[in-house]
Design a protein around this motif. Structure first.
Motif: not given
Lengths: 214, 637
Positions: A90-95, A107-125
């Protein structure tokens, strides 16, 4: 049970018991050992996975520093695929999103953050990714998307941040009255670092009769 | 055998045995519930304990840091109060929460990263490079185990990852930066009329009745403060010192007693040859070095000069350059082994090889200076001063005890104490709680005089220490109660207050009326000003303009932007009593350059920092809220 048994008889009984149950007992012990061993192996594997993910993240940070988007994307894809359960994914996607924003590729940022948000395993992140996604949506002039993300459930601690973003979104939609209300809420729950928020609010002034009518 | 145990261990005997065995288990761990002997806790985070010791340690560290920050002069409340305790506790809890989270969420540090982190710690470096020897040495000095230290670093690194990475991945979008800068440097153009209260003062008429009325209703503001006169007895060490008599005999005895102070110790000029033994040397290597030293000693015997030999072979490079000369050495300058040899060596003979903390040594004494004592006559003046001081101190202690006793036993008079101690009773002039002259200039003196029993019942005060070496007891002799000042004395004061009040009221009333007319007339501020004969001013300012009052700027920048259909005209009062009528004419957004938008600009950096900080705070709060935390407040009170 008969109280008058000799030691020989007891030995006989034990032998008999062993023949009947020995296999189960041995099986149980072996199963237990196997479980213990398996658990340990798995733990070791997990630990080394995490450490490896950390090293990969470090590599990614360097790529972000050098602003090489392609390399960063490759590394993030690897993090997401091989180490998806670690926080580094998740942090990698945010970076990656940060790098994209820096080079105004929202648009790239949108994709990356959506991935971090949906695939992440840590609620806080996930919460952090969601908040950042709102920023990017606003940069992309998608205030309705932003408001939808903001209407989800948020921890209380985020109140001032989310209300400020709501204000931004309403302002983008031209709803100055709603923006005022949101900024005011944000100011009420904010503690420090609010210079920008205060300026945004002040610049809207107070509501007037002409405005309310229009 | 089994059989016999089984036979006997039946019935009630078996129950008793089992019962006895179970007792220790029943009470196992009970001490942690009873408190006594168990650890005292300040908090539990998801069942992990934070002990009172940890808390005290963190508190002391924090206090130490504050002391260093303030250079020793910390406001007392800052390092003692409940606030600092709370913030230390919050920090401990936050760290513990972060530690648990980093573990659970799967933050880890690779071994390579630990090595890197340790290499980057400046105190382990020499000339900017990591030095393994220094690392080992410093850890040994701190009595720290390498594994434990590395574990500590690993933990810190692991805990720091979340905040570090969250901060590093935070961003500001270009539109946000643009909007921020355009607001920050916004210009507002406006016309204004400032009705200053000063302008109305000349026309204000006040009647005597009004002044008298104000005087009556605000009597408490026009009081003279309570005053007292006091008499006192003072013991002054420096006065005592003057009056002490000292005989020659006493002085001589004192000289004998304090000889050590007037002695210059024995010194020897020494040169040395050092064969250094590294700390890591093993027995064999040490043996070889000793042999080397012995060889050098032999060469000295054979007639080689000490200084040239020192220059070529000594490992003490500083002294070697000067032929091994160390200069004048006193006992205690070097380690005991060195002293033992140097201070027993005859002049001009090189010593045998001996070992001390630095390695193997050969030394030679080249000059001697015997211990010297300053003669009595040379130090007489100083001796007399010291002895006087010492005697005066002793007398002061005795006298002040007597003073205390006598003034306590005779609470209504200072006379007995004055007679017994041969002191004169002195008196002061009038003084108030807040100020006084002479001895009453001292706040401790005034505080003592205004204490209930002293002031109201006329009793002697306690013995107070005005300053080190000055002790005193006082009693109040006269009290003048607080009284209303006569109207004649305060008339002018009241007049000024009322004039100011009326002027402000008039400025506001007139201003508001004017604003009302302006709104109705649909005229611009400039036109109206002309009609009313008022001075109109205009300005074009940024938020941080230095020429307008801050208050006025704040109000100005909170105004809605004017539009073609709706002008922005308003009025407000300021704390200096003036009333402002303002028409905001135009809001100008500055041109933002690409350079300003770059991440490096200072303003942008500050904004980015503040957002990262807010986000991090929110995340911390969330983590703390999601943890189960038990507080034991009584432990930290």
């Amino acid at each position: 049970m008969n109280d008058y048994v000799t030691d020989e008889q007891r030995v006989e009984e034990l032998k008999k018991w062993w023949v009947e149950n020995g296999a189960y007992l041995l099986g149980g012990v072996i199963l237990g050992l196997a479980l213990l061993f398996g658990w340990n192996t798995w733990r070791n594997h997990q630990e080394s996975q995490r450490a490896a993910a950390y090293d990969l993240y470090t590599e990614l940070s360097a790529a972000v520093e050098e602003q090489s988007l392609e390399q960063a994307k490759t590394l993030v894809a690897k993090l997401q695929q091989d180490y998806g359960a670690t926080p580094y994914a998740a942090l990698g996607s945010m970076a990656l999103a940060k790098l994209a924003v820096k080079t105004t590729q929202y648009v790239e940022a949108e994709t990356a953050l959506t991935e971090a948000m949906t695939r992440g395993k840590q609620a806080e992140l996930q919460e952090v990714a969601r908040l950042r996604l709102v920023r990017v949506k606003l940069a992309l002039k998608k205030p309705d998307d932003a408001l939808e993300l903001l209407s989800a459930e948020w921890p209380v601690a985020y109140l001032s941040l989310t209300e400020e973003l709501k204000g931004d979104a309403y302002l983008q939609k031209g709803d100055r009255a709603a923006a005022r209300t949101a900024y005011d809420k944000a100011l009420l729950s904010a503690t420090s670092g609010i210079e920008f928020l205060r300026m945004k609010r002040d610049d809207l002034g107070e509501e007037t009769s002409t405005e309310a009518a229009s | 055998m089994l059989q016999s145990i089984r036979d006997k261990a039946t019935g009630w005997i078996a129950y008793i045995i089992v019962g006895l065995i179970s007792i220790p288990f029943l009470f196992w761990g009970i001490q942690s519930y009873l408190g006594a002997g168990g650890k005292r806790l300040v908090a539990e985070v998801n069942g992990e304990e934070i002990s009172i010791e940890e808390f005290q340690r963190a508190l002391q560290q924090q206090q130490q840091q504050l002391r260093e920050m303030f250079g020793g002069k910390v406001p007392a409340g800052l390092i003692e109060g409940p606030e600092i305790k709370q913030s230390v506790l919050d920090n401990l809890i936050r760290t513990e929460v972060l530690r648990q989270y980093s573990q659970k969420a799967g933050f880890r540090v690779s071994d390579a990263a630990i090595v890197e982190a340790i290499k980057n710690i400046p105190i382990f470096q020499e000339n900017g490079q990591f030095n393994a020897k220094k690392y080992a040495l410093i850890l040994a000095q701190q009595r720290m185990d390498k594994a434990a230290f590395e574990h500590q670093i690993r933990l810190e690194e692991q805990i720091n990852q979340l905040p570090r990475m969250l901060t590093a991945t935070d961003f500001l979008t270009a539109p946000d930066k643009q909007y921020y800068l355009s607001l920050k440097d916004q210009l507002r153009e406006f016309d204004y009329i400032a009705l200053l209260s000063e302008q109305f003062k000349a026309n204000i008429q006040l009647t005597d009745a009004e002044i008298a009325d104000y005087y009556q209703t605000h009597q408490d503001r026009f009081m003279t403060p309570e005053r007292v006169k006091a008499s006192y007895l003072i013991l002054d060490e420096s006065e005592l010192a003057k009056s002490v008599s000292i005989s020659d005999e006493e002085l001589h005895r004192f000289y004998e007693q304090s000889l050590d102070m007037y002695r210059t110790p024995e010194a020897r000029k020494v040169r040395r040859i050092l064969i250094k033994v590294p700390e890591t040397a093993n027995e064999q290597e040490k043996e070889a070095l000793k042999k080397k030293a012995e060889d050098i000693r032999t060469r000295l015997n054979a007639g080689e000069a000490f200084d040239t030999l020192a220059q070529s072979v000594s490992d003490d490079q500083l002294s070697a350059k000067q032929g091994g000369t160390l200069g004048w050495v006193q006992k205690g300058d070097f380690d005991p082994a060195f002293d033992a040899v140097v201070f027993s060596l005859p002049l001009g003979t090189p010593s045998e090889v001996f070992e001390d903390a630095q390695g193997y040594e050969i030394v030679e004494v080249t000059e001697l200076r015997e211990s010297e004592v300053k003669p009595f006559d040379a130090v007489r003046a100083q001796l007399e001063r010291d002895l006087r001081q010492r005697k005066a101190e002793k007398i002061l202690v005795e006298d002040s005890e007597q003073l205390l006793t006598l003034t306590y036993e005779n609470p209504d008079s200072l006379e007995p104490a004055a007679d017994a101690l041969g002191l004169e009773i002195q008196t002061t002039d009038w003084f108030t709680r807040g100020e006084g002259a002479g001895v009453a200039a001292n706040a401790a003196f005034r505080d003592a005089a205004f204490q209930g029993q002293v002031k109201n019942e006329g009793q002697n005060s306690d013995v107070i220490e005005l300053e080190p070496g000055k002790q005193l007891v006082l009693r109040v002799t006269e009290v003048a109660a607080a009284a209303p000042r006569p109207l004649d004395d305060v008339q002018d004061e009241i007049r000024a207050i009322l004039v100011e009040q009326r002027a402000r009221e008039q400025a506001t009333t007139q201003g508001e009326a004017l604003l009302q007319r302006l709104h109705e007339a649909q005229k611009s501020l400039a036109e109206s000003a002309q009609e009313e004969g008022l001075e109109i001013l205009s300005g074009k300012v940024k938020r941080n303009d230095a020429n307008l009052p801050k208050e006025a700027l704040d109000k100005l920048f909170k105004l809605r932007h004017p539009t073609a259909s709706s002008r922005m005209l308003t009025g407000f009062g300021l704390s200096d009593g003036s009333y402002w009528l303002v028409e905001l004419k135009q809001v100008e957004t500055p041109e933002i350059t690409a350079e300003q938008l770059g991440g490096e600009a200072q303003a942008i950096q500050a904004l980015a920092d503040s957002y990262a900080r807010r986000l991090l705070d929110a995340v911390y709060q969330v983590l703390v809220q999601r943890a189960e935390i038990k507080l034991y407040r009584e432990s930290i009170e």
